[in-house]
Scaffold this active site. Sequence first.
Site, PDB file in Angstrom:
ATOM      1  N   ARG A  14       0.835  -1.202   0.000  1.00 15.49           N
ATOM      2  CA  ARG A  14       0.000   0.000   0.000  1.00 15.49           C
ATOM      3  C   ARG A  14       0.865   1.246   0.000  1.00 15.49           C
ATOM      4  O   ARG A  14       1.859   1.321   0.702  1.00 15.49           O
ATOM      5  CB  ARG A  14      -0.833   0.054   1.297  1.00 15.49           C
ATOM      6  CG  ARG A  14      -1.810  -1.063   1.488  1.00 15.49           C
ATOM      7  CD  ARG A  14      -2.960  -0.947   0.556  1.00 15.49           C
ATOM      8  NE  ARG A  14      -3.884   0.123   0.905  1.00 15.49           N
ATOM      9  CZ  ARG A  14      -5.012  -0.087   1.589  1.00 15.49           C
ATOM     10  NH1 ARG A  14      -5.326  -1.282   2.008  1.00 15.49           N
ATOM     11  NH2 ARG A  14      -5.826   0.918   1.829  1.00 15.49           N
ATOM     12  N   ARG A 315      -8.739  -5.993   6.617  1.00 12.49           N
ATOM     13  CA  ARG A 315      -8.949  -7.195   5.787  1.00 12.49           C
ATOM     14  C   ARG A 315     -10.392  -7.718   5.887  1.00 12.49           C
ATOM     15  O   ARG A 315     -10.634  -8.898   6.120  1.00 12.49           O
ATOM     16  CB  ARG A 315      -7.963  -8.289   6.213  1.00 12.49           C
ATOM     17  CG  ARG A 315      -6.556  -7.769   6.131  1.00 12.49           C
ATOM     18  CD  ARG A 315      -5.533  -8.673   6.735  1.00 12.49           C
ATOM     19  NE  ARG A 315      -4.287  -7.926   6.900  1.00 12.49           N
ATOM     20  CZ  ARG A 315      -3.218  -8.350   7.546  1.00 12.49           C
ATOM     21  NH1 ARG A 315      -3.218  -9.539   8.085  1.00 12.49           N
ATOM     22  NH2 ARG A 315      -2.149  -7.605   7.640  1.00 12.49           N
ATOM     23  N   VAL A 381       2.256   0.548  18.372  1.00 11.62           N
ATOM     24  CA  VAL A 381       1.333   1.216  19.300  1.00 11.62           C
ATOM     25  C   VAL A 381       1.970   1.312  20.693  1.00 11.62           C
ATOM     26  O   VAL A 381       1.902   2.347  21.361  1.00 11.62           O
ATOM     27  CB  VAL A 381      -0.022   0.469  19.341  1.00 11.62           C
ATOM     28  CG1 VAL A 381      -0.879   0.960  20.494  1.00 11.62           C
ATOM     29  CG2 VAL A 381      -0.765   0.656  18.015  1.00 11.62           C
ATOM     30  N   ASP A 502      37.482 -32.590 -13.318  1.00 12.76           N
ATOM     31  CA  ASP A 502      36.756 -33.335 -12.284  1.00 12.76           C
ATOM     32  C   ASP A 502      35.378 -33.663 -12.870  1.00 12.76           C
ATOM     33  O   ASP A 502      34.954 -33.059 -13.864  1.00 12.76           O
ATOM     34  CB  ASP A 502      36.633 -32.435 -11.044  1.00 12.76           C
ATOM     35  CG  ASP A 502      35.640 -32.961 -10.047  1.00 12.76           C
ATOM     36  OD1 ASP A 502      35.753 -34.137  -9.683  1.00 12.76           O
ATOM     37  OD2 ASP A 502      34.732 -32.192  -9.640  1.00 12.76           O
TER      38      ASP A 502
HETATM   39  C1  GDG Z   1       2.763  -4.373  11.017  1.00 12.62           C
HETATM   40  C2  GDG Z   1       3.182  -5.540  11.927  1.00 12.62           C
HETATM   41  C3  GDG Z   1       4.866  -4.046  13.001  1.00 12.62           C
HETATM   42  C4  GDG Z   1      -3.787   2.251  14.446  1.00 12.62           C
HETATM   43  N1  GDG Z   1      -5.063   2.636  14.581  1.00 12.62           N
HETATM   44  C5  GDG Z   1      -5.146   3.902  14.168  1.00 12.62           C
HETATM   45  C6  GDG Z   1      -3.894   4.301  13.758  1.00 12.62           C
HETATM   46  N2  GDG Z   1      -3.062   3.264  13.933  1.00 12.62           N
HETATM   47  C7  GDG Z   1      -1.633   3.247  13.650  1.00 12.62           C
HETATM   48  C8  GDG Z   1      -0.842   3.216  14.924  1.00 12.62           C
HETATM   49  C9  GDG Z   1       0.413   2.491  14.511  1.00 12.62           C
HETATM   50  C10 GDG Z   1      -0.061   1.599  13.382  1.00 12.62           C
HETATM   51  O1  GDG Z   1      -1.303   2.059  12.948  1.00 12.62           O
HETATM   52  C11 GDG Z   1      -0.214   0.142  13.833  1.00 12.62           C
HETATM   53  O2  GDG Z   1       1.060  -0.433  13.871  1.00 12.62           O
HETATM   54  P1  GDG Z   1       1.411  -1.786  14.617  1.00 12.62           P
HETATM   55  O3  GDG Z   1       2.879  -1.925  14.638  1.00 12.62           O
HETATM   56  O4  GDG Z   1       0.820  -1.714  15.969  1.00 12.62           O
HETATM   57  O5  GDG Z   1       0.709  -2.983  13.849  1.00 12.62           O
HETATM   58  P2  GDG Z   1       0.434  -3.495  12.309  1.00 12.62           P
HETATM   59  O6  GDG Z   1      -0.486  -2.614  11.576  1.00 12.62           O
HETATM   60  O7  GDG Z   1      -0.034  -4.910  12.480  1.00 12.62           O
HETATM   61  O8  GDG Z   1       1.853  -3.455  11.583  1.00 12.62           O
HETATM   62  C12 GDG Z   1       3.697  -4.995  13.240  1.00 12.62           C
HETATM   63  C13 GDG Z   1       4.514  -3.015  11.956  1.00 12.62           C
HETATM   64  O9  GDG Z   1       3.986  -3.604  10.766  1.00 12.62           O
HETATM   65  C14 GDG Z   1       5.726  -2.183  11.584  1.00 12.62           C
HETATM   66  O10 GDG Z   1       6.747  -2.971  11.110  1.00 12.62           O
HETATM   67  O11 GDG Z   1       5.150  -3.384  14.198  1.00 12.62           O
HETATM   68  O12 GDG Z   1       4.118  -6.051  14.057  1.00 12.62           O
HETATM   69  O13 GDG Z   1       2.087  -6.423  12.149  1.00 12.62           O
HETATM   70  O14 GDG Z   1       1.354   3.376  14.005  1.00 12.62           O
HETATM   71  O15 GDG Z   1      -0.627   4.503  15.372  1.00 12.62           O
HETATM   72  N3  GDG Z   1      -3.637   5.530  13.310  1.00 12.62           N
HETATM   73  C15 GDG Z   1      -4.676   6.385  13.232  1.00 12.62           C
HETATM   74  N4  GDG Z   1      -5.935   6.040  13.595  1.00 12.62           N
HETATM   75  C16 GDG Z   1      -6.214   4.821  14.056  1.00 12.62           C
HETATM   76  O16 GDG Z   1      -7.371   4.513  14.369  1.00 12.62           O
HETATM   77  N5  GDG Z   1      -4.458   7.632  12.801  1.00 12.62           N
END
Ligand code: GDG
Length: 734
Positions: A14, A315, A381, A502
């Site tokens: 994306r 998803r 997070v 060889d």
């Molecule tokens: C994948 C991997 C790895 C969430 N809800 C809202 C919102 N968010 C933002 C958060 C955070 C991001 O989305 C979520 O990041 P995570 O790391 O927690 O999880 P995944 O989306 O599963 O990410 C994960 C990551 O990639 C990076 O490598 O850490 O393990 O699964 O930044 O702030 N942002 C807004 N509104 C929301 O409702 N604006």
Amino acid sequence: MNSTEKKIILVSNRLPVSVVTRGKSIDFTQSAGGLATGLDSIYGEQNSLWVGWPGISREKAGKNQRAIREKLAGNRFHSVFISQKDLDLFYNGFCNNTLWPLFVYFTQHVKYDSRQWEAYVRVNQQFCDEILRISSPEDTIWVHDYHFMLLPRMLREKRPDQRIGFFLHIPWPASEIYRELPWRDAIIDGVLGADLVGLHTNDYVTHFLHSVRRLTGIEHYLGTIRYKNRDVKADSFPMGIDYQKFATTPAEKPVQREIKKIKAQLSGEKIILSVDRLDYTKGILERLEAYELFLKRYPKYREKVMFIIVAVPSRTKVESYQQLKRQVDERVGEINGRFGTLGWVPIWYLYKSIPFHRLIALYRAADIGMVTPIRDGMNLVAKEFLAANEGHPAVLILSERAGAERELGEALVVNPNDIQGMAESIKSALELPRKTILRENAVMQERLKRYDARRWAADFLERLDKVEPISPRSVRRALTPKIRTQLLKAYHQAKTRLILLDYDGTLTGFHDKPEAAKPGKALQKILGKLTDDPKNTVAIVSGRDRRTLDEWLGDFNLNFIAEHGVWLKPQGESWRLIEPLRSDWKTSVRPLMEHYIDRTPGAILEEKDYSLVWHCRKVDSEFASRRTLELMEDLVQLTAHLSLNVLQGHRVIEVKNANVDKGRAVAQWLNQRDWDFILSIGDDWTDEDVFRVLPDHGWSIRVGDTDSHAKYWVPDVNRVLSLLDSLSGRMTNE
Ligand code: GDG
């Protein structure tokens, strides 16, 4: 941006923005998700271009494709449109029904479907073609995540010298899990097309290296894998956040207003907060259960706490996600129904994405952040929550299964399957002294400040820049087209030529069973041409036994060395021993080797006239290395007083009479006359003995790039055959 300047090309499924079209109007929204937020903060500072899907299918974009592309190009986003069919098969299908559940250990959700796999290959190819079109070989290409695990190899095939990095944002699973994937070889090969493979934690790196070893048999050296004649480095780079942004935004007015609004709706309750995509890996149901148990066990906290759950739709077209949504809705309803009172709702449940300033307000308003995924590559997070609470006593409850836990050990760490433990941790968090919280948080905040998103990206790119896929020594010794031409010239000018070849690994590839390496038609033709030339004396210098060489190659005008120099057969003569040798030692050595064969399923014992060979090519590589080491030790002890050599090669151990080797055997031909031209080609340690005894003007070539006495190296059997083929052809200027 100057288009001739070196660029950094980021590639992710994306783009960080998604397109929404309403009639003729085209709008953009920020996409939520870890990858987008992480890279967003470094993007823009570099001379970069971001390639990805703009969140709308090719069909839906329709005539607007061009307008969307142009609008996004203004922000240096390059859109690749994916068809609706491929979005289903590739994105909802192979990515989220196969790779995602497998890599996060939810094997019960994994589906294997070859149509989806084909779409995965197709979309990777589509991105590859697009990237090749818009990039130059000097650019650095940084590929992100599990959607594009074939892309590094596809790019490498077309651009051997391109700098390519790959980062996986999800865990790399234990090799036992990874092995379940029917397309495991292609995926590993795909990822190893990169120069640098980045993962969040050291555990994932270990799992990755382990999977590589089990599937390819290749050992790493300090995280470096020599694969297809290039060095590929694997290392951990724990992704950080834009710390300053999260630490300073809470002070902004709109955020302060939002915090006030939230508090005004409460009657002083403490806030527990969780924020995740609605995903089965995030442990939302288990968290609800823990909260329920906490309310049951500690009635005094009822009406004193409340749980705000933000679950971002994710998803939504995948069945397992729809089912999870129903379950979460139900559990929230049950808990609210059971414990709620007229003035108190135990859970506020928001199933939507919320604007950034509201998210920060929630982080800051909360007293406890509950981040308890069952599996999570990193989890940003948790880091954002801490950054938003600088100087503020908010407690982080963190799952030991989030990659972030490796850096945030001062949090209240829980096992996400231990419901009782999690319930207790909520109580502990509520009762922790303010001073303790601030002290522990400060340690973590300091760490997050130092290794933030910028440092993470810079660290990765700097390391990528430093990887030397081909060492200077290898470059010096490669058989380049120029040297090849010199070799051909020397060959054509010579009147007397000696060619020492060889067999296994040099003229033919390796097979699980040694008897399956019979010469094919192409090789027969090449040998026929070479041996028909009266200026040539050609010898096969092999470790094989006499009978096999006679049977496979006996019809050619060849000279032979068998059993690594034990037997000689000059052309037209019969076999003779190099010197009188004994084989009575076999009776004491054989039982030990047989004992190891019994203990190592898949290993075989080959008996030659004057040697015993243990082969473990078919044995799982890790097991094979362990057994090989043990057997080596036992053999060295057993043969200490016998005049024998115990030699270890690639998945073989050979015990043979001392002082007999290929080098000694070829002297028979080397010393015959002053040859105008000598060429020796081989692929393993036994051939080193030949390279060592060649005179200075001899040409020596080793197959594969390893430390060697040979002057040059070529990558594989095909190059050997093409070289031999061109020897017998006319001189060209190739
Ligand atoms: C994948 C991997 C790895 C969430 N809800 C809202 C919102 N968010 C933002 C958060 C955070 C991001 O989305 C979520 O990041 P995570 O790391 O927690 O999880 P995944 O989306 O599963 O990410 C994960 C990551 O990639 C990076 O490598 O850490 O393990 O699964 O930044 O702030 N942002 C807004 N509104 C929301 O409702 N604006």
